[in-house]
Every structure is written in C-alpha cells, then in structure tokens.
Design a protein around this motif. Structure first.
Motif, PDB file in Angstrom:
ATOM      1  N   TRP A  24      -9.261   3.804  -9.120  1.00 14.78           N
ATOM      2  CA  TRP A  24      -7.535   4.027  -9.629  1.00 14.78           C
ATOM      3  C   TRP A  24      -6.468   4.145  -8.831  1.00 14.78           C
ATOM      4  CZ3 TRP A  24     -10.906   9.021 -10.291  1.00 14.78           C
ATOM      5  CH2 TRP A  24     -11.057   9.546 -11.945  1.00 14.78           C
ATOM      6  N   ARG A  25      -6.732   4.012  -7.488  1.00 14.39           N
ATOM      7  CA  ARG A  25      -5.686   3.040  -6.638  1.00 14.39           C
ATOM      8  C   ARG A  25      -5.418   1.296  -7.158  1.00 14.39           C
ATOM      9  NH1 ARG A  25      -7.819   6.363  -2.707  1.00 14.39           N
ATOM     10  NH2 ARG A  25      -9.237   4.745  -2.062  1.00 14.39           N
ATOM     11  N   GLY A  26      -5.903   1.080  -7.772  1.00  8.38           N
ATOM     12  CA  GLY A  26      -5.960  -0.737  -8.131  1.00  8.38           C
ATOM     13  C   GLY A  26      -5.495  -0.644  -9.293  1.00  8.38           C
ATOM     14  N   THR A  27      -5.939   0.209 -10.805  1.00 10.07           N
ATOM     15  CA  THR A  27      -4.941   0.358 -11.258  1.00 10.07           C
ATOM     16  C   THR A  27      -3.582   1.105 -11.622  1.00 10.07           C
ATOM     17  OG1 THR A  27      -6.957   1.567 -12.588  1.00 10.07           O
ATOM     18  CG2 THR A  27      -4.940   0.933 -13.560  1.00 10.07           C
ATOM     19  N   ILE A  28      -3.225   1.845 -10.274  1.00 14.15           N
ATOM     20  CA  ILE A  28      -1.667   2.330  -9.674  1.00 14.15           C
ATOM     21  C   ILE A  28      -1.145   0.529  -9.746  1.00 14.15           C
ATOM     22  CG2 ILE A  28      -0.381   3.166  -8.397  1.00 14.15           C
ATOM     23  CD1 ILE A  28      -1.972   5.211  -8.731  1.00 14.15           C
ATOM     24  N   ARG A  29      -1.855  -0.094  -8.731  1.00  9.25           N
ATOM     25  CA  ARG A  29      -1.401  -1.518  -7.950  1.00  9.25           C
ATOM     26  C   ARG A  29      -0.791  -2.778  -9.027  1.00  9.25           C
ATOM     27  NH1 ARG A  29      -0.928  -3.330  -3.135  1.00  9.25           N
ATOM     28  NH2 ARG A  29      -2.085  -2.151  -2.398  1.00  9.25           N
ATOM     29  N   GLU A  30      -2.155  -2.576 -10.278  1.00  9.28           N
ATOM     30  CA  GLU A  30      -1.875  -3.311 -11.515  1.00  9.28           C
ATOM     31  C   GLU A  30      -0.585  -2.829 -12.124  1.00  9.28           C
ATOM     32  OE1 GLU A  30      -5.624  -3.462 -13.247  1.00  9.28           O
ATOM     33  OE2 GLU A  30      -6.505  -4.067 -11.643  1.00  9.28           O
ATOM     34  N   ASP A  56       0.644  -1.435   0.353  1.00  8.25           N
ATOM     35  CA  ASP A  56      -0.466  -0.121   0.260  1.00  8.25           C
ATOM     36  C   ASP A  56       0.890   1.281   0.353  1.00  8.25           C
ATOM     37  OD1 ASP A  56      -2.502  -1.162   0.139  1.00  8.25           O
ATOM     38  OD2 ASP A  56      -2.771  -1.086   2.567  1.00  8.25           O
ATOM     39  N   ASP A  57       2.086   0.734   0.468  1.00 12.73           N
ATOM     40  CA  ASP A  57       2.584   1.894   0.797  1.00 12.73           C
ATOM     41  C   ASP A  57       3.400   2.289  -0.432  1.00 12.73           C
ATOM     42  OD1 ASP A  57       2.805   2.793   3.540  1.00 12.73           O
ATOM     43  OD2 ASP A  57       4.745   1.790   4.174  1.00 12.73           O
ATOM     44  N   ASP A  58       3.518   1.640  -1.284  1.00 13.64           N
ATOM     45  CA  ASP A  58       4.260   1.778  -2.929  1.00 13.64           C
ATOM     46  C   ASP A  58       3.168   2.545  -3.648  1.00 13.64           C
ATOM     47  OD1 ASP A  58       6.321   0.934  -2.157  1.00 13.64           O
ATOM     48  OD2 ASP A  58       5.895  -1.482  -3.197  1.00 13.64           O
ATOM     49  N   VAL A  59       1.833   2.338  -3.661  1.00 14.75           N
ATOM     50  CA  VAL A  59       0.638   2.314  -4.170  1.00 14.75           C
ATOM     51  C   VAL A  59       0.293   3.741  -3.527  1.00 14.75           C
ATOM     52  CG1 VAL A  59      -1.775   2.428  -4.714  1.00 14.75           C
ATOM     53  CG2 VAL A  59      -0.387   0.321  -4.650  1.00 14.75           C
ATOM     54  N   ASN A  60       0.783   4.316  -2.605  1.00 13.58           N
ATOM     55  CA  ASN A  60       0.501   5.645  -1.858  1.00 13.58           C
ATOM     56  C   ASN A  60       1.056   6.957  -2.835  1.00 13.58           C
ATOM     57  OD1 ASN A  60      -2.188   5.094  -0.901  1.00 13.58           O
ATOM     58  ND2 ASN A  60      -1.355   4.482   1.137  1.00 13.58           N
ATOM     59  N   ARG A  61       2.445   5.833  -2.690  1.00 11.86           N
ATOM     60  CA  ARG A  61       3.555   7.240  -3.337  1.00 11.86           C
ATOM     61  C   ARG A  61       3.124   7.810  -4.407  1.00 11.86           C
ATOM     62  NH1 ARG A  61       7.673   3.790  -2.454  1.00 11.86           N
ATOM     63  NH2 ARG A  61       8.094   2.915  -4.595  1.00 11.86           N
ATOM     64  N   VAL A  62       2.827   6.652  -5.581  1.00  9.29           N
ATOM     65  CA  VAL A  62       2.338   6.624  -6.784  1.00  9.29           C
ATOM     66  C   VAL A  62       0.937   7.728  -6.503  1.00  9.29           C
ATOM     67  CG1 VAL A  62       2.157   5.861  -8.828  1.00  9.29           C
ATOM     68  CG2 VAL A  62       3.616   5.242  -7.859  1.00  9.29           C
ATOM     69  N   ALA A  63       0.165   7.586  -5.887  1.00 11.25           N
ATOM     70  CA  ALA A  63      -1.171   8.273  -5.568  1.00 11.25           C
ATOM     71  C   ALA A  63      -0.774   9.637  -4.975  1.00 11.25           C
ATOM     72  CB  ALA A  63      -1.789   7.295  -4.734  1.00 11.25           C
ATOM     73  N   ASN A  64       0.116   9.885  -4.053  1.00 12.52           N
ATOM     74  CA  ASN A  64       0.132  11.459  -3.784  1.00 12.52           C
ATOM     75  C   ASN A  64       0.698  12.140  -4.669  1.00 12.52           C
ATOM     76  OD1 ASN A  64      -0.541  11.028  -0.945  1.00 12.52           O
ATOM     77  ND2 ASN A  64       1.144   9.634  -0.235  1.00 12.52           N
ATOM     78  N   ASN A  77      -9.567  19.177  -6.106  1.00 12.25           N
ATOM     79  CA  ASN A  77      -7.985  19.594  -4.907  1.00 12.25           C
ATOM     80  C   ASN A  77      -8.130  18.470  -4.394  1.00 12.25           C
ATOM     81  OD1 ASN A  77      -7.368  21.510  -6.039  1.00 12.25           O
ATOM     82  ND2 ASN A  77      -8.479  23.082  -5.241  1.00 12.25           N
ATOM     83  N   ILE A  78      -8.321  16.990  -4.157  1.00 11.52           N
ATOM     84  CA  ILE A  78      -8.168  15.883  -3.307  1.00 11.52           C
ATOM     85  C   ILE A  78      -6.599  15.318  -3.963  1.00 11.52           C
ATOM     86  CG2 ILE A  78      -8.873  13.835  -2.101  1.00 11.52           C
ATOM     87  CD1 ILE A  78     -11.746  15.489  -2.421  1.00 11.52           C
ATOM     88  N   PRO A  79      -5.748  14.956  -2.976  1.00 15.61           N
ATOM     89  CA  PRO A  79      -4.606  13.429  -3.740  1.00 15.61           C
ATOM     90  C   PRO A  79      -5.452  12.031  -3.840  1.00 15.61           C
ATOM     91  CG  PRO A  79      -4.444  15.181  -1.514  1.00 15.61           C
ATOM     92  CD  PRO A  79      -5.797  15.199  -2.078  1.00 15.61           C
ATOM     93  N   LEU A  80      -5.670  11.682  -4.262  1.00 16.79           N
ATOM     94  CA  LEU A  80      -5.520  10.287  -5.505  1.00 16.79           C
ATOM     95  C   LEU A  80      -5.498   9.146  -3.739  1.00 16.79           C
ATOM     96  CD1 LEU A  80      -7.130   9.435  -7.875  1.00 16.79           C
ATOM     97  CD2 LEU A  80      -4.312   8.157  -8.383  1.00 16.79           C
ATOM     98  N   SER A  81      -4.259   9.326  -3.101  1.00 13.47           N
ATOM     99  CA  SER A  81      -4.252   8.919  -2.075  1.00 13.47           C
ATOM    100  C   SER A  81      -5.116   8.580  -1.070  1.00 13.47           C
ATOM    101  CB  SER A  81      -3.370   8.461  -1.482  1.00 13.47           C
ATOM    102  OG  SER A  81      -2.805  10.201  -0.921  1.00 13.47           O
ATOM    103  N   SER A  82      -6.084  10.089  -0.731  1.00 15.54           N
ATOM    104  CA  SER A  82      -6.965  10.070   0.157  1.00 15.54           C
ATOM    105  C   SER A  82      -8.561  10.291   0.273  1.00 15.54           C
ATOM    106  CB  SER A  82      -6.386  11.163   1.285  1.00 15.54           C
ATOM    107  OG  SER A  82      -6.157  11.775  -0.008  1.00 15.54           O
ATOM    108  N   CYS A  83      -8.432   9.940  -1.657  1.00  9.92           N
ATOM    109  CA  CYS A  83     -10.338  10.313  -2.241  1.00  9.92           C
ATOM    110  C   CYS A  83     -10.889   9.403  -1.395  1.00  9.92           C
ATOM    111  CB  CYS A  83      -9.877  10.573  -3.561  1.00  9.92           C
ATOM    112  SG  CYS A  83     -11.554  11.304  -3.665  1.00  9.92           S
ATOM    113  N   ALA A  84     -11.779   9.151  -0.943  1.00  9.25           N
ATOM    114  CA  ALA A  84     -12.557   7.868  -0.947  1.00  9.25           C
ATOM    115  C   ALA A  84     -14.299   7.635  -1.769  1.00  9.25           C
ATOM    116  CB  ALA A  84     -13.261   8.575   0.620  1.00  9.25           C
ATOM    117  N   THR A  85     -13.533   8.193  -3.323  1.00  6.26           N
ATOM    118  CA  THR A  85     -14.635   7.919  -3.917  1.00  6.26           C
ATOM    119  C   THR A  85     -14.603   6.502  -4.863  1.00  6.26           C
ATOM    120  OG1 THR A  85     -13.194   8.867  -5.896  1.00  6.26           O
ATOM    121  CG2 THR A  85     -15.578   9.958  -4.437  1.00  6.26           C
ATOM    122  N   GLN A  86     -15.263   5.774  -5.473  1.00 12.01           N
ATOM    123  CA  GLN A  86     -15.208   4.545  -6.005  1.00 12.01           C
ATOM    124  C   GLN A  86     -14.182   4.678  -7.053  1.00 12.01           C
ATOM    125  OE1 GLN A  86     -16.897   1.877  -4.992  1.00 12.01           O
ATOM    126  NE2 GLN A  86     -15.700   0.197  -6.236  1.00 12.01           N
TER     127      GLN A  86
END
Length: 156
Positions: free
Chosen positions: A62-68, A31-39, A48-57
């Motif tokens: 998109w975080r799943g896409t980053i992980r893939e 998750d740290d790897d994903v959040n490093r990119v998502a930030n 104005n919400i970073p992808l790492s902290s946005c709670a939308t579906q």
C-alpha cells in the motif's frame, strides 16, 4: 557547410537531452512524502496501526501504491479518497467532518461544555451560605405555650 552540420548536431543533441533534464527537474517522491500520506491512513488489516509504521506485506504494498500515485501526480486528498473507496472510512486516521461522522467532532466539545456547566452549578450551590437554624425560643413557664412549641417542632 561544416558549421551547418555542427549546428544541426547541436540541435539534435539538445532535443535529445532536454526531456532528460526536464524529468530530472521534477522532484522525485521521497519516503517523507509517502509517510506524510501514510500517516493519515490506518492499516485496513491491522487494528489501530498507522499505515506508515505497519510492517505487514500488505502495508508495504500500500505504501508502494501511495508512491506510485504521488509519482503520477495525485495529491493527498485524491490518494485518501482512493483508499476510502477501496477499504472504507475506517482507513482514515482522522474521520471526515461530514454526515454521521460529524458527531465525532461535535459531541466531545459539547460534552466538555455541558460538564463545565454542571460543575459550575455544583460549585455555585456549594458556595452559598447555609441558612442558620432559628434560635430556640426561651422556655416559658406556661405549659400551653410549651406544648404548642413542641407540636410546631414536630411538624417541621
């Protein structure tokens, strides 16, 4: 003959286990790897919400896409380029320093330098000693000289 079959069995077992061991040696994406990119990316939907902290579906997907992409061996820059190609430059948390967005990097330091110069000029002028008013000439008893002095004072 018995040693041959044991050796063959050991070789087959080794060949079957080797890919599993090799796959486990690769570090899994955390998750740290994903959040490093998502930030480094902003949510394209929310403002104005970073992808790492946005709670939308959508952001969860998109975080799943980053992980893939990370599991597929993509680096951070390739992932950011992918999101920029999909959603535009606005998804980047930090604008690129090229083309028109170069102004975002150049104008603020330039404004600080110009502002500092203006303040320096103002303080330099304010610190100058003011010129003292000329001393008044002693009054004379001659009316012509007194009238001439009055006329000169009016013209200043």
């Amino acid at each position: 003959m018995k040693k041959f079959w044991i050796g063959l069995f050991a070789l087959i077992a080794l060949l079957l286990v080797a890919p599993i061991v090799a796959a486990q040696e690769n570090d899994p994406v955390t998750d740290d790897d994903v959040n490093r990119v998502a930030n480094q990316l902003y949510c394209p939907v929310c403002e104005n919400i970073p992808l790492s902290s946005c709670a939308t579906q959508a952001c969860t997907q998109w975080r799943g896409t980053i992980r893939e992409k990370l599991e597929a061996g993509w680096d951070e820059q390739q992932i950011k380029d992918y999101f920029v190609s999909q959603y535009g430059e606005r998804v980047l948390a930090e604008p690129r320093s090229e083309g028109f967005t170069l102004l975002v990097w150049v104008i603020p330091p330039l404004a600080v330098i110009v502002g500092a110069f203006v303040v320096w000029q103002f303080l330099r002028r304010a610190a100058r000693p003011t010129q003292a008013a000329p001393e008044a000439t002693p009054a004379t008893s001659d009316p012509y000289v007194a009238r001439l002095e009055q006329e000169l004072e009016r013209r200043r």
